[in-house]
Design a protein around this motif. Structure first.
Motif, PDB file in Angstrom:
ATOM      1  N   ILE A  84       0.756  -1.402   0.085  1.00  0.00           N
ATOM      2  CA  ILE A  84      -0.025  -0.037   0.077  1.00  0.00           C
ATOM      3  C   ILE A  84       0.814   1.156   0.011  1.00  0.00           C
ATOM      4  O   ILE A  84       1.545   1.355   0.953  1.00  0.00           O
ATOM      5  CB  ILE A  84      -1.040  -0.100   1.140  1.00  0.00           C
ATOM      6  CG1 ILE A  84      -1.714  -1.201   1.288  1.00  0.00           C
ATOM      7  CG2 ILE A  84      -1.810   1.248   1.043  1.00  0.00           C
ATOM      8  CD1 ILE A  84      -2.687  -1.398   2.297  1.00  0.00           C
ATOM      9  N   VAL A  85       0.751   1.987  -1.082  1.00  0.00           N
ATOM     10  CA  VAL A  85       1.412   3.089  -1.109  1.00  0.00           C
ATOM     11  C   VAL A  85       0.580   4.413  -0.827  1.00  0.00           C
ATOM     12  O   VAL A  85      -0.419   4.506  -1.288  1.00  0.00           O
ATOM     13  CB  VAL A  85       2.074   3.715  -2.640  1.00  0.00           C
ATOM     14  CG1 VAL A  85       2.852   4.933  -2.660  1.00  0.00           C
ATOM     15  CG2 VAL A  85       2.906   2.353  -2.906  1.00  0.00           C
ATOM     16  N   VAL A  86       0.841   5.092   0.488  1.00  0.00           N
ATOM     17  CA  VAL A  86       0.011   6.058   0.916  1.00  0.00           C
ATOM     18  C   VAL A  86       0.592   7.474   0.511  1.00  0.00           C
ATOM     19  O   VAL A  86       1.638   7.859   1.055  1.00  0.00           O
ATOM     20  CB  VAL A  86      -0.149   6.115   2.324  1.00  0.00           C
ATOM     21  CG1 VAL A  86      -1.031   7.097   3.051  1.00  0.00           C
ATOM     22  CG2 VAL A  86      -0.457   4.770   2.866  1.00  0.00           C
ATOM     23  N   ASP A  87      -0.127   8.107  -0.730  1.00  0.00           N
ATOM     24  CA  ASP A  87       0.713   9.347  -1.255  1.00  0.00           C
ATOM     25  C   ASP A  87      -0.150  10.689  -0.501  1.00  0.00           C
ATOM     26  O   ASP A  87      -1.296  10.608  -0.274  1.00  0.00           O
ATOM     27  CB  ASP A  87       0.383   9.055  -2.632  1.00  0.00           C
ATOM     28  CG  ASP A  87       1.114  10.368  -3.180  1.00  0.00           C
ATOM     29  OD1 ASP A  87       2.494  10.328  -3.115  1.00  0.00           O
ATOM     30  OD2 ASP A  87       0.498  11.346  -3.777  1.00  0.00           O
ATOM     31  N   SER A  88       0.720  11.518  -0.215  1.00  0.00           N
ATOM     32  CA  SER A  88       0.229  12.864   0.582  1.00  0.00           C
ATOM     33  C   SER A  88       0.077  13.893  -0.558  1.00  0.00           C
ATOM     34  O   SER A  88       0.742  14.993  -0.452  1.00  0.00           O
ATOM     35  CB  SER A  88       1.272  13.231   1.627  1.00  0.00           C
ATOM     36  OG  SER A  88       1.022  12.036   2.681  1.00  0.00           O
ATOM     37  N   ASN A  89      -0.858  13.695  -1.598  1.00  0.00           N
ATOM     38  CA  ASN A  89      -1.105  14.678  -2.540  1.00  0.00           C
ATOM     39  C   ASN A  89       0.419  15.258  -3.346  1.00  0.00           C
ATOM     40  O   ASN A  89       0.522  16.363  -3.593  1.00  0.00           O
ATOM     41  CB  ASN A  89      -1.894  15.831  -2.147  1.00  0.00           C
ATOM     42  CG  ASN A  89      -3.287  15.412  -1.424  1.00  0.00           C
ATOM     43  OD1 ASN A  89      -4.068  15.055  -2.620  1.00  0.00           O
ATOM     44  ND2 ASN A  89      -3.555  15.427  -0.103  1.00  0.00           N
ATOM     45  N   SER A  90       0.992  14.065  -3.688  1.00  0.00           N
ATOM     46  CA  SER A  90       2.523  14.413  -4.634  1.00  0.00           C
ATOM     47  C   SER A  90       1.964  15.410  -5.788  1.00  0.00           C
ATOM     48  O   SER A  90       1.216  15.184  -6.358  1.00  0.00           O
ATOM     49  CB  SER A  90       3.189  13.384  -4.867  1.00  0.00           C
ATOM     50  OG  SER A  90       3.459  12.596  -3.913  1.00  0.00           O
TER      51      SER A  90
END
Length: 399
Positions: A84-90
């Motif tokens: 699971i890749v949790v991206d913070s609005n890249s």
């Protein structure tokens, strides 16, 4: 004895009083080295590990560094249930790279974390969000950073090490990839600030407040992480890995920190300036330690790492006064500490990949950077970060 000699003797005695106890503490840690757990080796999974690990990766604008991680995770075997890749609005192409990896390996899943709640730092919030979305039937949670480069067999060897040693949580010290002259000189000196303060990797700490951990590769039993409320105990910490590991150890669980240089590489920062700015700000570990411990560590670092080179140079400039017994003892002690420093540099040489580095020979001159490295820890200890990985903070725990 004239006034100058009296002053030099008094200063020498004062420095000896500062340095001798710190040297004793350092030696008490170093003599544990032969008992440490050996570096873990890549292993193949066995059937009982099938689908036992959920991997969570927090990301924010990692397009320039994440590809080796995605490739390395895709080469892990059936022990990995999901990634699971949790991206913070890249704002770069990080999500696109993850989606491309998902086309080749369905274990990848991309999610965006919710807006940061008050009191949380971005990284532990992303990891906490990912943990809440992991499969409940997974036995292990593995947090990994976007700058890591896992070798085939990493996850299987990590889980087997945890099972064999009875660890509820185990993390790895990696092999660091160096490329540029400045970082070849500075980064080993910064790493040494950790090695002086804590037991060697592979030695189990009996005191929860002295536990070390590395969030770049952080394996924890899912049941244990659920029992402590995920990352809640480290929500406002800029060294959430150490804060969480110490909290878990304080609850009576077994925590390990072992040498993973043969299964994991890390390319942390580009050049000396980024290394100084980004890594240096968290090495003080003040968010995971009581103030007395922080002050004690600053004293230790000053005494055995920051001062020896400066004292040796000062003593050599006072050659006419060297017959003074306190000055001779002081010079001898600091020459001894410098010998220890070079011996430790030789011991950690395997923890650095310098094959493609420009000016890789500067690694061997990193003891000259020790006063600067210790100064960086002091500066960090008295400063609350306002920016991290491109995110700006308005207060110490708000993003």
């Amino acid at each position: 004895m004239d006034n100058a000699s009296t002053v030099e003797s008094a200063i020498s005695l004062l420095l000896l009083l500062i340095q001798l106890p710190a040297t004793a503490i350092l030696l008490s840690r170093l003599i544990k080295g032969p008992r440490r757990h050996p570096p873990i080796q890549p292993q193949q999974p066995t059937p009982e590990l099938l689908g036992s690990v959920s991997v969570v990766v927090p990301t924010l604008n990692e397009a320039l560094r994440i590809s080796p991680l995605l490739v390395g995770l895709s080469k892990q075997s059936y022990e990995v249930r999901e990634i699971i890749v949790v991206d913070s609005n890249s704002q770069d192409s990080t999500p696109d790279l993850v989606k491309a990896a998902q086309q080749k390996d369905p274990r990848f899943r991309l999610m965006t974390d919710d807006p940061l709640p008050s009191g949380w730092v971005g990284r532990p919030w992303a990891l906490h969000s990912g943990f809440l979305h992991t499969c409940e039937t997974s036995q292990w949670f593995l947090g990994m950073d976007a700058d890591t480069q896992p070798h085939p067999g990493l996850v299987a060897s990590l889980v087997k090490t945890a099972q064999t040693q009875g660890y509820d949580l185990v993390s790895l010290s990696p092999q660091f990839v160096l490329k540029y002259p400045g970082e070849c000189w500075l980064q080993p000196a910064l790493l040494m600030t950790l090695l002086y303060r804590f037991d060697p990797a592979g030695i189990e700490s009996e005191q929860p407040e002295r536990v070390m951990a590395n969030g770049q590769c952080f394996l924890c039993r899912r049941s244990v992480l659920a029992a402590v409320g995920g990352y809640a105990s480290a929500k406002s910490s800029f060294c959430d890995d150490v804060t969480l590991a110490r909290y878990i150890a304080a609850q009576g669980f077994k925590v390990g920190f072992v040498d993973g240089a043969k299964v994991l590489k890390v390319r942390m920062y580009e050049g000396a300036m980024e290394t100084w700015k980004e890594w240096g700000r968290s090495l003080d570990l003040k968010d995971a330690s009581p103030s007395a411990q922080v002050w004690g560590d600053l004293w230790l670092l000053s005494a055995v790492q920051g001062l020896p080179l400066l004292i040796i140079l000062s003593c050599l400039s006072l050659l006419p006064l060297l017959p003074l017994l306190p000055l001779l003892f002081l010079l001898g002690l600091n020459l001894f500490l410098l010998m220890i420093r070079f011996a430790m540099l030789l011991a950690i040489a395997h923890s650095y990949d310098r094959k493609s580095a420009k000016g890789g020979w500067l690694f061997w001159l990193s003891p000259l950077a020790d006063p600067i490295a210790v100064l960086r820890i002091f500066l960090s200890a008295f400063h609350t970060p306002r920016e991290w990985r491109g995110r700006k903070y308005t207060t110490g725990n708000e993003e």
